[in-house]
Design a protein around this motif. Structure first.
Motif, mmCIF file in Angstrom:
data_model
loop_
_atom_site.group_PDB
_atom_site.id
_atom_site.type_symbol
_atom_site.label_atom_id
_atom_site.label_comp_id
_atom_site.label_asym_id
_atom_site.label_seq_id
_atom_site.Cartn_x
_atom_site.Cartn_y
_atom_site.Cartn_z
ATOM 1 N N ALA A 179 -16.897 -6.398 3.933
ATOM 2 C CA ALA A 179 -15.937 -5.286 3.954
ATOM 3 C C ALA A 179 -16.036 -4.494 5.256
ATOM 4 O O ALA A 179 -15.020 -4.025 5.780
ATOM 5 N N LEU A 180 -17.243 -4.341 5.793
ATOM 6 C CA LEU A 180 -17.415 -3.655 7.081
ATOM 7 C C LEU A 180 -16.655 -4.399 8.182
ATOM 8 O O LEU A 180 -15.947 -3.800 8.992
ATOM 9 N N ALA A 181 -16.827 -5.714 8.193
ATOM 10 C CA ALA A 181 -16.168 -6.535 9.213
ATOM 11 C C ALA A 181 -14.655 -6.452 9.087
ATOM 12 O O ALA A 181 -13.938 -6.301 10.079
ATOM 13 N N LYS A 182 -14.171 -6.519 7.854
ATOM 14 C CA LYS A 182 -12.714 -6.491 7.647
ATOM 15 C C LYS A 182 -12.145 -5.115 7.972
ATOM 16 O O LYS A 182 -10.989 -4.993 8.384
ATOM 17 N N TYR A 183 -12.957 -4.068 7.787
ATOM 18 C CA TYR A 183 -12.519 -2.720 8.174
ATOM 19 C C TYR A 183 -12.318 -2.652 9.687
ATOM 20 O O TYR A 183 -11.350 -2.056 10.168
ATOM 21 N N LEU A 184 -13.234 -3.266 10.454
ATOM 22 C CA LEU A 184 -13.078 -3.293 11.915
ATOM 23 C C LEU A 184 -11.840 -4.097 12.311
ATOM 24 O O LEU A 184 -11.193 -3.806 13.306
ATOM 25 N N GLN A 185 -11.514 -5.119 11.507
ATOM 26 C CA GLN A 185 -10.352 -5.958 11.813
ATOM 27 C C GLN A 185 -9.037 -5.266 11.480
ATOM 28 O O GLN A 185 -8.037 -5.462 12.155
ATOM 29 N N SER A 186 -9.038 -4.453 10.403
ATOM 30 C CA SER A 186 -7.819 -3.693 10.064
ATOM 31 C C SER A 186 -8.127 -2.625 9.020
ATOM 32 O O SER A 186 -8.146 -2.909 7.822
ATOM 33 N N PRO A 187 -8.352 -1.377 9.464
ATOM 34 C CA PRO A 187 -8.594 -0.291 8.506
ATOM 35 C C PRO A 187 -7.443 -0.122 7.526
ATOM 36 O O PRO A 187 -7.659 0.110 6.334
ATOM 37 N N LEU A 188 -6.217 -0.284 8.005
ATOM 38 C CA LEU A 188 -5.026 -0.103 7.160
ATOM 39 C C LEU A 188 -5.033 -1.063 5.977
ATOM 40 O O LEU A 188 -4.813 -0.662 4.828
ATOM 41 N N LYS A 189 -5.307 -2.343 6.233
ATOM 42 C CA LYS A 189 -5.310 -3.348 5.155
ATOM 43 C C LYS A 189 -6.419 -3.058 4.145
ATOM 44 O O LYS A 189 -6.237 -3.246 2.938
ATOM 45 N N GLU A 190 -7.565 -2.619 4.654
ATOM 46 C CA GLU A 190 -8.690 -2.359 3.748
ATOM 47 C C GLU A 190 -8.411 -1.166 2.831
ATOM 48 O O GLU A 190 -8.723 -1.197 1.648
ATOM 49 N N TYR A 191 -7.808 -0.099 3.370
ATOM 50 C CA TYR A 191 -7.459 1.049 2.522
ATOM 51 C C TYR A 191 -6.391 0.656 1.504
ATOM 52 O O TYR A 191 -6.464 1.048 0.345
ATOM 53 N N ALA A 192 -5.407 -0.148 1.951
ATOM 54 C CA ALA A 192 -4.321 -0.561 1.046
ATOM 55 C C ALA A 192 -4.842 -1.433 -0.084
ATOM 56 O O ALA A 192 -4.322 -1.399 -1.205
ATOM 57 N N SER A 193 -5.896 -2.206 0.194
ATOM 58 C CA SER A 193 -6.419 -3.134 -0.817
ATOM 59 C C SER A 193 -7.144 -2.414 -1.961
ATOM 60 O O SER A 193 -7.405 -3.006 -3.001
ATOM 61 N N LEU A 194 -7.469 -1.136 -1.768
ATOM 62 C CA LEU A 194 -8.212 -0.398 -2.806
ATOM 63 C C LEU A 194 -7.353 -0.067 -4.022
ATOM 64 O O LEU A 194 -7.881 0.141 -5.115
ATOM 65 N N GLY A 195 -6.024 0.017 -3.832
ATOM 66 C CA GLY A 195 -5.153 0.382 -4.959
ATOM 67 C C GLY A 195 -5.467 1.777 -5.470
ATOM 68 O O GLY A 195 -5.651 2.713 -4.688
ATOM 69 N N ARG A 196 -5.580 1.922 -6.803
ATOM 70 C CA ARG A 196 -5.853 3.241 -7.408
ATOM 71 C C ARG A 196 -7.245 3.769 -7.066
ATOM 72 O O ARG A 196 -7.501 4.965 -7.169
ATOM 73 N N ASP A 197 -8.144 2.869 -6.658
ATOM 74 C CA ASP A 197 -9.517 3.293 -6.334
ATOM 75 C C ASP A 197 -9.578 4.195 -5.111
ATOM 76 O O ASP A 197 -10.625 4.779 -4.828
#
Length: 292
Positions: free
Chosen positions: A223-241
């Motif tokens: 998740a750390l690596a994917k956050y560096l690759q795209s913060p926007l996608k990682e936040y969007a993937s959380l859904g209601r969380d």
């Protein structure tokens, strides 16, 4: 009293005026309680809206960041990332988990290091047993950046340790062409990554579904690596969380539906600014999360 009393002068008029005053006193007492409730409710609603909007602003700022930009590449280029963490452990005692993620989001390798300490040649102190393995991994995979995070102050120690290894071993990123058309490479950068998404991801059902054989701390590194690759996608993937992330003090007192609505509008604004590649969304679930 003047607006409700009679101007007549008589015993009967006086009795009626006293009754009118009593009725007015009784009515005002009840009205005051109703107004109190209404004012409190309005203030509470205003406060909730204010805190929710503050959270929205804070979230917008976090969304408004591009992927990590590899040196020599154009803005928006997705980096190859090597992410490491000891979680809550102590560097040197507990293992350092790591994961290497390609630019397309695939986790190609993961594992653990135990000893990455740098030796002292003048005093005949050898490097830690995993320094050679770490160096070989970096030279083989050629990541664009090394990401580090954790849940304790030991993170700073790990960051310094890795920076030292990179300098001592002269580890470099991929080659690129500079302004004079020469092929050059820069020393690898070690960065401390915001881990608020990674903390939620590591124990989630989504993580178990994505990589069932990984340990929670390896999920955290992914998740750390994917956050560096795209913060926007990682936040969007959380859904209601997304409401679980702390943006501003007092947000736990705001109704979750109101908070979610405000945070979603920030997400909508940023996704519309960036755009979504429909063809990519068909094959990549992280991009697909941006479509709604």
């Amino acid at each position: 009293y003047q607006d409700i009393e009679s101007d007549n002068y008589s015993e009967l008029a006086d009795v009626w005026n006293r009754t009118r005053r009593d009725v007015l006193d009784l009515a005002l007492g009840k009205l005051e309680r109703l107004i109190n409730r209404s004012v409190k409710e309005n203030i509470r609603q205003e406060c909730e809206n204010h805190v929710a909007k503050e959270c929205r602003e804070a979230f917008s700022q976090r969304l408004d960041q591009a992927p990590y930009k590899p040196k020599g590449m154009i803005l928006g280029t997705v980096p190859r990332v090597l992410a490491l963490s000891t979680g809550t452990g102590i560097v040197g005692r507990e293992p350092i988990h790591w994961a290497y993620i390609e630019e397309d989001g695939r986790v190609l390798e993961n594992g653990k290091f135990t000893d990455l300490s740098i030796g002292d040649r003048d005093r005949n102190i050898a490097d830690g047993k995993d320094v050679a393995a770490f160096t070989e991994l970096v030279k083989r995979r050629r990541p664009d950046v090394i990401g580090v995070s954790g849940m304790s102050p030991e993170t700073r120690r790990l960051y310094k340790l890795l920076t030292e290894v990179v300098e001592r071993q002269d580890l470099r990123g991929a080659l690129y062409t500079d302004d004079r058309d020469d092929e050059v490479s820069d020393r690898l950068e070690v960065v401390i990554v915001n881990d608020e998404v990674a903390r939620l991801y590591q124990h989630s059902e989504r993580a178990k579904k994505d990589h069932p054989s990984f340990a929670p701390l390896t999920h955290y590194c992914v998740a750390l690596a994917k956050y560096l690759q795209s913060p926007l996608k990682e936040y969007a993937s959380l859904g209601r969380d997304i409401v679980s992330i702390q943006f501003k003090p007092g947000q736990q007192l705001v109704s979750q539906d109101l908070l979610l609505k405000q945070l979603e509008t920030a997400l909508v604004d940023m996704v519309n600014l960036v755009g979504v590649d429909i063809n990519e969304a068909v094959t990549d679930s992280a991009t697909a999360n941006l479509l709604p």
